[in-house]
Design a protein around this motif. Structure first.
Motif, PDB file in Angstrom:
ATOM      1  N   THR A 289      -5.193  13.831   2.932  1.00  0.00           N
ATOM      2  CA  THR A 289      -4.110  13.379   3.813  1.00  0.00           C
ATOM      3  C   THR A 289      -2.931  12.901   2.972  1.00  0.00           C
ATOM      4  OG1 THR A 289      -4.897  11.102   3.921  1.00  0.00           O
ATOM      5  CG2 THR A 289      -5.806  12.645   5.532  1.00  0.00           C
ATOM      6  N   ILE A 290      -1.809  12.665   3.639  1.00  0.00           N
ATOM      7  CA  ILE A 290      -0.574  12.305   2.936  1.00  0.00           C
ATOM      8  C   ILE A 290      -0.688  10.964   2.204  1.00  0.00           C
ATOM      9  CG2 ILE A 290       0.451  11.138   4.926  1.00  0.00           C
ATOM     10  CD1 ILE A 290       3.123  12.344   4.109  1.00  0.00           C
ATOM     11  N   GLY A 291      -1.619  10.133   2.638  1.00  0.00           N
ATOM     12  CA  GLY A 291      -1.720   8.810   2.028  1.00  0.00           C
ATOM     13  C   GLY A 291      -2.519   8.777   0.739  1.00  0.00           C
ATOM     14  N   PHE A 292      -3.216   9.885   0.400  1.00  0.00           N
ATOM     15  CA  PHE A 292      -4.149   9.856  -0.729  1.00  0.00           C
ATOM     16  C   PHE A 292      -3.442   9.637  -2.071  1.00  0.00           C
ATOM     17  CE2 PHE A 292      -6.551  12.309  -3.991  1.00  0.00           C
ATOM     18  CZ  PHE A 292      -7.611  11.420  -4.108  1.00  0.00           C
ATOM     19  N   ILE A 293      -2.423  10.461  -2.358  1.00  0.00           N
ATOM     20  CA  ILE A 293      -1.741  10.361  -3.655  1.00  0.00           C
ATOM     21  C   ILE A 293      -1.031   9.009  -3.797  1.00  0.00           C
ATOM     22  CG2 ILE A 293       0.084  11.335  -5.082  1.00  0.00           C
ATOM     23  CD1 ILE A 293      -2.398  13.001  -5.017  1.00  0.00           C
ATOM     24  N   GLY A 294      -0.369   8.571  -2.707  1.00  0.00           N
ATOM     25  CA  GLY A 294       0.323   7.282  -2.753  1.00  0.00           C
ATOM     26  C   GLY A 294      -0.634   6.142  -3.050  1.00  0.00           C
ATOM     27  N   ALA A 295      -1.810   6.154  -2.390  1.00  0.00           N
ATOM     28  CA  ALA A 295      -2.796   5.090  -2.618  1.00  0.00           C
ATOM     29  C   ALA A 295      -3.310   5.132  -4.054  1.00  0.00           C
ATOM     30  CB  ALA A 295      -3.945   5.243  -1.629  1.00  0.00           C
ATOM     31  N   GLU A 296      -3.528   6.342  -4.575  1.00  0.00           N
ATOM     32  CA  GLU A 296      -3.999   6.464  -5.959  1.00  0.00           C
ATOM     33  C   GLU A 296      -2.972   5.915  -6.945  1.00  0.00           C
ATOM     34  OE1 GLU A 296      -7.560   7.207  -5.481  1.00  0.00           O
ATOM     35  OE2 GLU A 296      -6.970   7.900  -7.475  1.00  0.00           O
ATOM     36  N   LEU A 297      -1.703   6.265  -6.729  1.00  0.00           N
ATOM     37  CA  LEU A 297      -0.649   5.767  -7.621  1.00  0.00           C
ATOM     38  C   LEU A 297      -0.507   4.256  -7.518  1.00  0.00           C
ATOM     39  CD1 LEU A 297       2.097   8.506  -7.043  1.00  0.00           C
ATOM     40  CD2 LEU A 297       0.836   8.075  -9.162  1.00  0.00           C
ATOM     41  N   LEU A 298      -0.633   3.747  -6.295  1.00  0.00           N
ATOM     42  CA  LEU A 298      -0.520   2.296  -6.105  1.00  0.00           C
ATOM     43  C   LEU A 298      -1.640   1.557  -6.844  1.00  0.00           C
ATOM     44  CD1 LEU A 298       0.897  -0.067  -4.712  1.00  0.00           C
ATOM     45  CD2 LEU A 298      -0.558   0.314  -2.733  1.00  0.00           C
ATOM     46  N   VAL A 299      -2.871   2.055  -6.707  1.00  0.00           N
ATOM     47  CA  VAL A 299      -3.999   1.420  -7.401  1.00  0.00           C
ATOM     48  C   VAL A 299      -3.827   1.534  -8.905  1.00  0.00           C
ATOM     49  CG1 VAL A 299      -6.475   1.569  -7.812  1.00  0.00           C
ATOM     50  CG2 VAL A 299      -5.596   1.761  -5.484  1.00  0.00           C
ATOM     51  N   ASP A 300      -3.392   2.730  -9.369  1.00  0.00           N
ATOM     52  CA  ASP A 300      -3.208   2.939 -10.810  1.00  0.00           C
ATOM     53  C   ASP A 300      -2.148   1.987 -11.366  1.00  0.00           C
ATOM     54  OD1 ASP A 300      -3.706   4.152 -13.242  1.00  0.00           O
ATOM     55  OD2 ASP A 300      -2.094   5.606 -12.993  1.00  0.00           O
ATOM     56  N   GLY A 301      -1.006   1.900 -10.661  1.00  0.00           N
ATOM     57  CA  GLY A 301       0.051   1.001 -11.109  1.00  0.00           C
ATOM     58  C   GLY A 301      -0.382  -0.449 -11.087  1.00  0.00           C
TER      59      GLY A 301
END
Length: 501
Positions: free
Chosen positions: A363-375
């Motif tokens: 879903t559209i939220g997957f990459i954003g959530a991954e980047l947020l956790v990584d950052g």
């Protein structure tokens, strides 16, 4: 001044104002809804056109062709930049789909004229960069929900008190920031007041009561349109992030994280669907603030991506609950309803949007959530771990409420509860965007990363310029103080006199 190929933004705002006045004169709800759809649809097309036109220019910011507003109000009133470009069509889509999915039973309770006026204010806010104009527009945006509460005869004290304090904090904070030098105690007080205003508007614990009160007393459509655009986060980006010291950003991030955990826990124990959605929104919106205040390229990119994904997914999530409410009335979560047999499309969409809001893969939220956790992990490892816990709690809450509403029993009724054509259009449109954004995220992530780098660069330039000014003032003060001291030649006789004595 870089210009777009057409005056997209001014066309959007003028059409919405005309539409609001026109619709207000109509007495038949069906005609009012059709006309509101036309004007809101035109605004959506114009904002998409502005977004695509801006992408062709490959600049950080641009103005309308022959910017009429700039001639008498300044260059930073109506302007599109890389940060706001995708937010404009997202906000227009939010209003268009809310109007489109309004069921026949809600036509007389939902004001289409007020919705168009609210859309005009919101889009102007997102197009504005001047601090005082942003504050004026943010204040104007608080009036329409209050007007609805008064018209419906519902309690307004909580909403009016919180919004009054919010506006006062914005005005006082910006006034102190404008009139004092950086690191002056009154300047720090101004930044603190702006920070408090952002936290209040974003519903950070313990000043989140006004949001639960709004969902309780206003129409579901108005409540969704008031909170889902996340104007509190927008105020943070325009008013706080460019000037705030690191300790202020860290304070916002910590308070937002506490809110995200608290709201995720509260969403697990709610007994009513509206309140459940309210806490789901608070938890996800707080995660956006956490990423914005980390202020690293990866963290900020993740927050900007999550902003778009949460806006789309929670819009769909809220519209699904609104459509179900139109059939059954307010939904209690203390019992099973078994609505899957009657509304299978809404059931699938409920699950899709709910899981998209927590960053489910595909879903559209997957990459954003991954980047947020990584950052977050790179900057503060404990915050990264807490973000994962929040996502897990929200996922459990979505599944729990899904089973309560759509399974567990057989719902018997003689009324046809199947989805109507406008609802199907809204559901399919959002589904395509949520899944398409998940399968092909690269353009969106690239755009958000570039915007994050530019925003961090602008923040660095502002702080460096102020730091240089402060150093020059210190040097000037030292020079003045040195000039006021007696010279070496003047000091010798005094010393000589002392020695002779």
């Amino acid at each position: 001044m870089i210009e777009l190929h057409l005056p997209w933004l001014e066309l959007t705002l003028v059409s919405l104002v005309i539409g609001s006045v026109w619709v207000n004169r109509l007495r038949e709800p069906n005609k009012a809804m059709r006309l509101a759809l036309i004007f809101s649809g035109f605004a959506l097309l114009c904002t998409v056109g502005a977004w695509q036109d801006f992408g062709i220019l490959e600049q950080f910011e641009a103005h309308d062709l022959g910017d009429f507003v700039a001639d008498f109000a300044g260059n930073d009133i109506i302007v599109i930049d890389e940060f706001s470009a995708p937010l404009l069509p997202l906000a227009a889509l939010l209003y268009f789909l809310t109007i489109l999915s309004t069921s026949l039973t809600k036509l007389e309770r939902f004001s289409f004229s007020r919705a168009l006026a609210g859309e005009a204010i919101l889009l102007t806010t997102l197009s504005c960069q001047h601090p005082w104009a942003v504050i004026a527009l943010l204040a104007a945006g608080t009036l329409l929900p209050g007007w609805e509460l008064i018209q419906r005869g519902r309690p307004i004290r909580v909403y009016a008190l919180h919004m009054g304090v919010y506006i006062a904090l914005l005005v006082a904070g910006q006034w102190l920031v404008d009139r004092n030098a950086i690191e002056d105690p009154t300047w720090i007080a101004g930044v603190s007041l702006l920070m408090a205003a952002v936290l209040l508007r974003s519903g950070v614990v313990p000043v989140h009561i006004w949001i639960t009160d709004l969902f309780e007393n206003a129409s579901f459509g108005t409540a969704i349109l008031t909170v889902t655009p996340m104007v509190g986060a927008y105020a943070a980006m325009r008013l706080v992030l460019p000037i705030a010291p690191q300790w202020a950003l860290q304070s916002i991030a910590i308070l937002s994280l506490v809110t995200a955990i608290y709201a995720a826990g509260m969403s697990l124990v709610q007994r009513e669907a509206r309140r459940f959605f309210c806490y789901m929104f608070l938890s996800n919106a707080s995660l956006v603030l956490v990423g914005l205040e980390i202020a690293t390229p990866i963290g900020l990119t993740g927050a900007l991506c999550v902003w778009l994904s949460v806006g789309l997914s929670l819009l769909g999530f809220g519209l699904t609950l609104r459509c179900l409410e139109a059939r059954t009335g307010r939904l209690s979560l203390q019992e099973f309803h078994g609505l899957y047999e009657h509304t299978p499309m809404l059931a699938v969409f409920f699950l899709l949007t709910g899981l998209a809001s927590i960053g489910f893969p595909g879903t559209i939220g997957f990459i954003g959530a991954e980047l947020l956790v990584d950052g977050a992990v790179q900057a503060y490892p404990l915050i990264g771990g807490a973000v994962v816990i929040v996502a897990a709690l929200n996922g459990l809450a979505v599944l729990q409420v899904y089973f309560r509403i759509f399974t567990g029993t057989r719902h018997v009724t003689s009324i046809n509860l199947r989805s109507q054509l406008p609802e199907k259009i809204a559901v399919l449109s959002l589904s395509l965007l949520i899944i398409g954004g998940g399968l092909y995220p690269q353009p969106g992530v690239k755009s958000r990363y570039h915007a994050a780098e530019e925003l961090i660069g602008m923040r660095g330039e502002v702080l460096e310029e102020w730091h240089d000014d402060t150093e020059e003032e210190i040097v000037d003060d030292e020079h003045d103080a040195h000039s006021a001291l007696p010279s070496r030649h003047e000091a010798i006789p005094v010393a000589s006199v002392t020695a002779n004595d």
